[in-house]
Design an enzyme around this catalytic site. Structure first.
Site, PDB file in Angstrom:
ATOM      1  NE  ARG A 163      22.160  11.786 110.249  1.00 43.78           N
ATOM      2  CZ  ARG A 163      23.271  11.699 111.332  1.00 43.78           C
ATOM      3  NH1 ARG A 163      23.911  12.790 112.127  1.00 43.78           N
ATOM      4  NH2 ARG A 163      23.397   9.997 110.821  1.00 43.78           N
ATOM      5  CG  ASP A 203      21.027  -9.417 123.887  1.00 49.01           C
ATOM      6  OD1 ASP A 203      21.111 -10.115 122.266  1.00 49.01           O
ATOM      7  OD2 ASP A 203      22.210  -9.703 124.307  1.00 49.01           O
ATOM      8  CG  HIS A 204      19.781 -10.473 117.330  1.00 46.64           C
ATOM      9  ND1 HIS A 204      20.772  -9.611 117.413  1.00 46.64           N
ATOM     10  CD2 HIS A 204      19.598 -11.484 116.616  1.00 46.64           C
ATOM     11  CE1 HIS A 204      21.836  -9.974 116.490  1.00 46.64           C
ATOM     12  NE2 HIS A 204      20.987 -10.972 115.975  1.00 46.64           N
ATOM     13  CG  ASP A 221      29.833  -6.927 117.236  1.00 48.67           C
ATOM     14  OD1 ASP A 221      28.367  -6.696 117.251  1.00 48.67           O
ATOM     15  OD2 ASP A 221      29.999  -8.139 116.587  1.00 48.67           O
ATOM     16  CG  HIS A 260      24.446 -11.535 120.969  1.00 53.15           C
ATOM     17  ND1 HIS A 260      23.056 -10.207 121.297  1.00 53.15           N
ATOM     18  CD2 HIS A 260      24.807 -11.449 119.807  1.00 53.15           C
ATOM     19  CE1 HIS A 260      23.201  -9.342 120.210  1.00 53.15           C
ATOM     20  NE2 HIS A 260      23.748  -9.834 119.576  1.00 53.15           N
TER      21      HIS A 260
HETATM   22  C1  BG6 Z   1      25.255  -8.740 115.792  1.00 47.99           C
HETATM   23  C2  BG6 Z   1      26.670  -8.470 115.812  1.00 47.99           C
HETATM   24  O1  BG6 Z   1      24.176  -7.497 117.335  1.00 47.99           O
HETATM   25  O2  BG6 Z   1      25.061 -10.005 116.102  1.00 47.99           O
HETATM   26  C3  BG6 Z   1      26.769  -9.731 114.587  1.00 47.99           C
HETATM   27  O3  BG6 Z   1      26.738  -6.789 115.803  1.00 47.99           O
HETATM   28  C4  BG6 Z   1      26.880 -10.707 114.517  1.00 47.99           C
HETATM   29  O4  BG6 Z   1      28.852  -8.459 114.372  1.00 47.99           O
HETATM   30  C5  BG6 Z   1      24.854 -10.439 114.914  1.00 47.99           C
HETATM   31  O5  BG6 Z   1      27.110 -11.230 113.655  1.00 47.99           O
HETATM   32  C6  BG6 Z   1      24.836 -12.470 115.129  1.00 47.99           C
HETATM   33  O6  BG6 Z   1      23.726 -12.366 115.011  1.00 47.99           O
HETATM   34  P1  BG6 Z   1      23.030 -13.435 114.278  1.00 47.99           P
HETATM   35  O7  BG6 Z   1      21.427 -13.781 114.788  1.00 47.99           O
HETATM   36  O8  BG6 Z   1      23.101 -13.823 112.878  1.00 47.99           O
HETATM   37  O9  BG6 Z   1      23.464 -14.674 115.787  1.00 47.99           O
END
Ligand code: BG6
Length: 512
Positions: A61, A200-201, A258, A263
């Site tokens: 934006r 979902d990383h 979260d 995760h």
């Molecule tokens: C994110 C959360 O998805 O994952 C964060 O929103 C968290 O709160 C993070 O700190 C943790 O990711 P990683 O890769 O550092 O384990």
């Protein structure tokens, strides 16, 4: 990443073709773009993994010129990239593929301009009308952006074989079961499941991907991977950091939404799933869903006895004093939001009958460490259970981060005539063995999406099954506000109730 050979690729498809495309990032001036997406693109480019015909457009934006956006991106890469310092020679070419587009998310005129700008870039970069749209925005904008993209001809028919469009959606996907279903219903009016890539990383982490290789490419583990040999499983996601500047976000989410719903449930399903029929996206995701479907529903007795929530109060991290959650910016002074959760789950299927899975996750714990530990049953005590030195159970610990690796605890005779037994650790570390830093999860995930492989993204039913398990906990908590928050100081391993919970089963949490 050295090559585009995917460890989980289907047999016979070790090298995959990557189509030309344009990546459009919505929320291009946000934190995720700075910290993760810009560095990921740069590293993919440096590793030769982006398509030769490629362009990236930041959509946001704020008013900004292409050149200003490029300078911001360069600064982000210099600060956050895993490969440093920035390679000026590479950047000189790469920056010419980066552009900026200013618009409000709800402004039709902005999408009309975007569509025509992307067409212009198609002629300049020969990107053949292929598109990835990355929605790094607040969830409330997901349906609107997708609807506008569809309306203005940028989401194609999924059966069109001449060009493709894909949408990456950041978490959180919904707030509970009902809102996730409502969001899904809105999205699917304009987007096919095959075009939807829910991030979902954790799925992009090398060590999470390795769980499947480790389990299914090594014949020695499969025969032990069940209730006959395994006493219990512990999954820990410990973070030293607090919530930083994300007070507003965390007040809405809490730790369960979260980290646990996404995760931790991904880690659970990877460790507990049956071998898939093949390594296709549906083969793997079908098995993960079955695990979630087999989780025994939690009852009121479980909420009281086997789910522990916590919130950090003031304390010390690494010798430095640290504020409590309620003192953090944008956090309500009586906040009931949890920053810690410990729970016990059972998976009611033939493999896992009776094996408890203990999950523990929290912010402001003494150290960062994500681990899945398989604790095997004790050996029969007839020979070596000496009183002073009992042999400890074998443990297989899979460290997701940091110090990615796998360790096995085995009992060993100490040299000498008195024969005491001592547990020793066989330790494999990625870093020292392969001599390289694993790529960031976001690199892998963007790359997989460009390739059109959704294996490492969460499918709609995975998301809803996970919400089905956890929404009752949220509902119980909403009806029973916490009485003793904060209940653990920063720098501790969480509330004492978490230790008491696992102790009721005669077990204890692993020391990380
Ligand atoms: C994110 C959360 O998805 O994952 C964060 O929103 C968290 O709160 C993070 O700190 C943790 O990711 P990683 O890769 O550092 O384990």
């Amino acid at each position: 990443m050295q090559s585009n050979n995917h460890p989980l690729s289907e047999e016979g498809h070790t090298t995959r073709n990557i189509d030309p495309c344009i990546l459009v990032i919505f929320g291009a001036t946000g934190d995720l773009t700075s910290r993760k997406l810009a560095p990921a693109l740069y590293n993919l480019g440096k590793d030769g993994l982006l398509p030769p015909n490629f362009a990236c457009v930041g959509f946001a934006r704020r008013e900004k010129t292409h050149e200003e956006f490029r300078q911001d991106v360069k600064k982000d890469i210099s600060t956050f990239s895993r490969i440093k310092p920035i390679d000026e020679g590479f950047w000189q070419n790469f920056h010419e593929q980066i552009f900026y587009h200013q618009s409000e998310f709800d402004d039709d005129a902005g999408y009309v301009r975007l569509a025509s700008f992307l067409k212009q870039l198609d002629s300049q970069f020969a990107t053949r009308a292929n598109r990835v749209f990355y929605l790094s925005v607040q969830p409330k904008y997901f349906p609107m952006i997708i609807e506008k993209l569809k309306k203005h001809g940028m989401i194609y028919d999924p059966h069109d074989h001449t060009k493709w469009s894909r949408v990456i959606i950041e978490k959180p996907f919904g707030h509970d079961l009902a809102s996730a279903a409502a969001l899904q219903a809105q999205i699917s009016e304009n987007l096919d499941e095959s075009q939807t890539y829910r991030i979902d990383h954790y799925l992009g982490k090398e060590t999470v991907q390795n769980l499947l290789v480790f389990r299914f490419a090594n014949s020695i583990f499969e025969s032990l991977w069940n209730y006959k040999h395994i006493d219990h499983v512990q999954i820990t996601v410990a973070e030293e950091i607090g919530i930083g500047s994300r007070g507003n976000f965390f007040e809405e989410e809490g730790l369960l939404r979260d980290i646990v719903q996404n995760h931790m449930m991904q880690l659970l399903s990877h460790v507990a799933m049956e071998p898939p029929v093949n390594l296709s996206a549906s083969g793997i995701r079908d098995e993960k869903v079955k695990v979630l479907q087999s989780v025994r529903p939690l009852t009121e007795a479980d909420f009281k006895e086997w789910v522990v929530r916590g919130q950090y109060g003031p304390g010390f991290i690494n010798g430095q004093s640290a504020a409590g959650y309620r003192q953090e910016k944008d956090v309500h002074k009586d906040s009931p939001i949890e920053t810690f959760l410990a729970m016990r789950l059972f998976i009611d299927n033939w493999r896992w009958a009776g094996v408890p899975f203990y999950l523990r996750g929290g912010k402001r714990l003494p150290k960062r460490g994500t681990e899945i530990a398989i604790i095997f049953k004790d050996a029969p005590g007839v020979l070596f259970q000496q009183r002073e030195h009992p042999n400890l159970p074998n443990v297989l610990a899979m460290r997701i981060q940091p110090d990615e690796g796998i360790a096995m605890r085995i009992n060993c005779k100490v040299p000498g005539p008195s024969s005491p037994i001592q547990p020793v650790k066989m330790d494999f570390r990625y870093g020292s063995y392969f001599g390289q830093t694993p790529p960031e999860a976001y690199e892998r995930l963007i790359w997989e999406c460009i390739l059109g492989d959704s294996t490492l993204f969460a499918r709609s039913d995975e998301v809803s099954e996970s919400w089905s398990i956890l929404t009752p906990v949220l509902e119980y908590w909403a009806a029973h506000p916490p009485k003793h928050f904060p209940n653990y100081p920063c720098g501790s391993w969480g509330p004492k109730e978490a230790d008491e919970m696992i102790a009721k089963d005669g077990r204890s949490w692993r020391i990380l």
